[in-house]
Write an enzyme that holds these catalytic residues in place. Structure first.
Site, short mmCIF file in Angstrom:
data_model
loop_
_atom_site.label_atom_id
_atom_site.label_comp_id
_atom_site.label_asym_id
_atom_site.label_seq_id
_atom_site.Cartn_x
_atom_site.Cartn_y
_atom_site.Cartn_z
N ASP A 114 3.49 2.18 104.48
CA ASP A 114 4.20 0.89 104.56
C ASP A 114 5.20 0.76 103.41
OD1 ASP A 114 4.36 -2.01 105.76
OD2 ASP A 114 4.15 -2.24 103.59
N ARG A 142 -1.30 -19.70 111.96
CA ARG A 142 -2.09 -20.60 111.10
C ARG A 142 -1.52 -22.01 111.07
NH1 ARG A 142 -1.28 -17.37 105.87
NH2 ARG A 142 0.65 -16.97 107.02
N SER A 180 3.80 -19.74 113.71
CA SER A 180 2.74 -19.45 112.74
C SER A 180 1.39 -19.67 113.39
CB SER A 180 2.87 -20.35 111.51
OG SER A 180 1.77 -20.14 110.66
N ILE A 188 6.28 -11.74 103.06
CA ILE A 188 7.70 -11.42 102.95
C ILE A 188 8.57 -12.56 103.48
CG2 ILE A 188 8.02 -10.21 105.18
CD1 ILE A 188 9.45 -9.22 101.73
N LYS A 203 10.79 -4.11 108.51
CA LYS A 203 10.36 -2.72 108.52
C LYS A 203 8.85 -2.69 108.38
CE LYS A 203 8.82 -1.57 105.15
NZ LYS A 203 7.60 -1.97 104.32
P1 NAP Z 1 1.59 -10.71 105.82
O1 NAP Z 1 1.63 -11.43 104.51
O2 NAP Z 1 0.28 -10.25 106.34
O3 NAP Z 1 2.33 -11.62 106.86
C1 NAP Z 1 2.44 -11.31 108.23
C2 NAP Z 1 2.34 -12.61 109.01
O4 NAP Z 1 2.57 -12.35 110.38
C3 NAP Z 1 0.95 -13.24 108.94
O5 NAP Z 1 0.82 -14.04 107.80
C4 NAP Z 1 0.92 -14.05 110.22
O6 NAP Z 1 1.62 -15.26 109.93
C5 NAP Z 1 1.80 -13.25 111.18
N1 NAP Z 1 1.08 -12.47 112.19
C6 NAP Z 1 1.37 -12.42 113.50
N2 NAP Z 1 0.56 -11.61 114.15
C7 NAP Z 1 -0.27 -11.09 113.25
C8 NAP Z 1 -1.32 -10.16 113.31
N3 NAP Z 1 -1.73 -9.61 114.47
N4 NAP Z 1 -1.98 -9.84 112.16
C9 NAP Z 1 -1.61 -10.39 110.99
N5 NAP Z 1 -0.58 -11.29 110.88
C10 NAP Z 1 0.08 -11.62 111.99
O7 NAP Z 1 2.52 -9.41 105.76
P2 NAP Z 1 3.90 -9.22 104.98
O8 NAP Z 1 3.64 -8.55 103.69
O9 NAP Z 1 4.67 -10.46 104.99
O10 NAP Z 1 4.55 -8.10 105.92
C11 NAP Z 1 5.14 -8.41 107.16
C12 NAP Z 1 6.16 -7.33 107.47
O11 NAP Z 1 7.14 -7.34 106.41
C13 NAP Z 1 5.56 -5.93 107.50
O12 NAP Z 1 6.17 -5.17 108.48
C14 NAP Z 1 5.86 -5.40 106.09
O13 NAP Z 1 5.97 -4.01 106.04
C15 NAP Z 1 7.21 -6.05 105.83
N6 NAP Z 1 7.54 -6.17 104.39
C16 NAP Z 1 6.62 -6.63 103.49
C17 NAP Z 1 6.95 -6.69 102.14
C18 NAP Z 1 6.01 -7.19 101.09
O14 NAP Z 1 6.34 -7.14 99.88
N7 NAP Z 1 4.83 -7.70 101.41
C19 NAP Z 1 8.21 -6.27 101.72
C20 NAP Z 1 9.14 -5.87 102.67
C21 NAP Z 1 8.79 -5.83 104.01
P3 NAP Z 1 1.23 -16.65 110.62
O15 NAP Z 1 -0.21 -16.91 110.34
O16 NAP Z 1 2.17 -17.59 109.98
O17 NAP Z 1 1.46 -16.43 112.08
#
Ligand code: NAP
Length: 312
Positions: free
Chosen positions: A171, A40, A38, A16, A93
């Site tokens: 989610d 990573r 990050s 996101i 969220k």
């Molecule tokens: P994601 O792709 O898994 O990204 C989350 C990032 O947070 C990871 O890439 C990592 O980035 C970091 N991180 C820090 N602590 C972590 C942990 N313990 N486990 C995993 N990652 C961790 O997830 P996302 O889809 O972006 O979602 C993140 C948030 O945005 C969630 O709350 C989700 O509900 C919300 N959201 C997502 C979407 C969607 O379409 N995917 C839409 C709206 C809202 P680094 O490696 O860079 O630290």
């Protein structure tokens, strides 16, 4: 406050953050993204990368605000840390993994005098605002939510969504609930909850909720992560006067009595960053706990069924 851009740090450069936050920060022009956290070690041009938020806060005292784009399970500690360092905080969220964590964050934001903005991106649609106004004038009789999508398409490889505190199908489902609480004239309560868990996972892959609201005959929500092909994010309302109101495409399109009324291009995250800037300028917070409370109640009241193991 001067017209200078506010210096922002972003935590968690996942899906996101890349899809929405980076382009919205750039296009709205209100924040200068100077720090990234990050794990990573990913980078963004013009910003310094840190392995932890604590390192970023120590190295960059000039930061005004932090945007938290991590999974919800790690948000509480990080948000408290940022607020106590004097930063304004925007959180994705779902805001937290538990109700008590969110209450604590609200309290710390108040005691530190900093802005806490718990975003619900689906609420930031003109069609949702218009639906809320219409339902004030034309009361709802029945509400039917269908939120069915393919988890492999929208959450590829994300393990955290299947771990306790990762919300599973709630989610995306919480986005529908964030719209529901905004458009309904009265509070919404969980009556029954039926959840389906893969045998090898800690969070549900599907859920069926019956909800109650004063003056409404029935509110029903179906969430499912197993939908291939066409994806459905629709809220259909039968009105007490016999008419209909339908929000489709995640709340971006509105139909009233069968006629299209509003269809907007995706501007949710642009509106979110403008709102964050406005809240900081006005020294206010904006936290709507209702969608999280409904999911927590669905977990409290829910029955659990088991289905086939889920593997990517
Ligand atoms: P994601 O792709 O898994 O990204 C989350 C990032 O947070 C990871 O890439 C990592 O980035 C970091 N991180 C820090 N602590 C972590 C942990 N313990 N486990 C995993 N990652 C961790 O997830 P996302 O889809 O972006 O979602 C993140 C948030 O945005 C969630 O709350 C989700 O509900 C919300 N959201 C997502 C979407 C969607 O379409 N995917 C839409 C709206 C809202 P680094 O490696 O860079 O630290």
């Amino acid at each position: 406050m001067s017209d200078a851009k506010l210096k922002l740090g972003l935590v968690g450069l996942g899906k996101i953050a890349v899809d929405q936050h980076l382009p919205s920060i750039s296009e709205t022009g209100l924040f200068d993204l100077v720090g990234i956290v990050s794990q990573r070690g990913l980078t963004v041009p013009g910003a310094r990368t840190f392995a932890t938020q604590a390192e970023m806060l120590a190295a960059m005292p000039e930061l005004t605000a932090v945007a938290s784009c991590t999974p919800p399970s790690v948000r509480h500690d990080a948000t408290i840390e940022a607020l106590q360092a004097g930063k304004h905080v925007l959180i994705e969220k779902p805001p937290t993994a538990s109700v008590a964590e969110l209450a604590d964050m609200i309290s710390v934001a108040a005691s530190t005098g900093r802005t806490l903005f718990a975003t619900w991106h689906s609420q930031f649609n003109g069609a949702v605002d218009q639906a809320a106004s219409i339902l004030q004038a034309r009361p709802p009789a029945q509400v039917n939510i269908i939120w069915k999508e393919d988890v492999r398409r929208w959450h590829p490889g994300q393990e955290w969504i299947w771990q306790a505190g990762g919300f599973g199908v709630f989610d995306p489902g919480i986005n529908a609930l964030s719209i529901l609480v905004k458009i309904m004239p009265n509070p919404v309560f969980v009556a029954t909850s039926d959840m389906v868990f893969p045998s090898n996972r800690d969070t549900p892959i599907a859920a069926s909720l019956k909800l109650r609201s004063h003056g409404v005959d029935a509110v029903h929500a179906e969430f499912d992560w197993r939908q291939e092909g066409e994806q459905t994010w629709t809220i259909s309302v039968t009105l007490r006067d016999g008419g209909t109101l339908v929000l489709t495409n995640g709340g971006t399109r509105l139909f009233v009595d069968g006629q299209p009324v509003l269809a907007e291009a995706d501007q949710e995250y642009r509106h979110i960053y403008r709102r964050f800037h406005e809240l900081i300028t006005q020294a206010k917070s904006d936290v709507d706990a209702r969608p999280l409370n409904i999911v927590a109640d669905a977990m409290l009241l829910g029955v659990r069924r088991e289905t086939d193991a889920f593997n990517w």
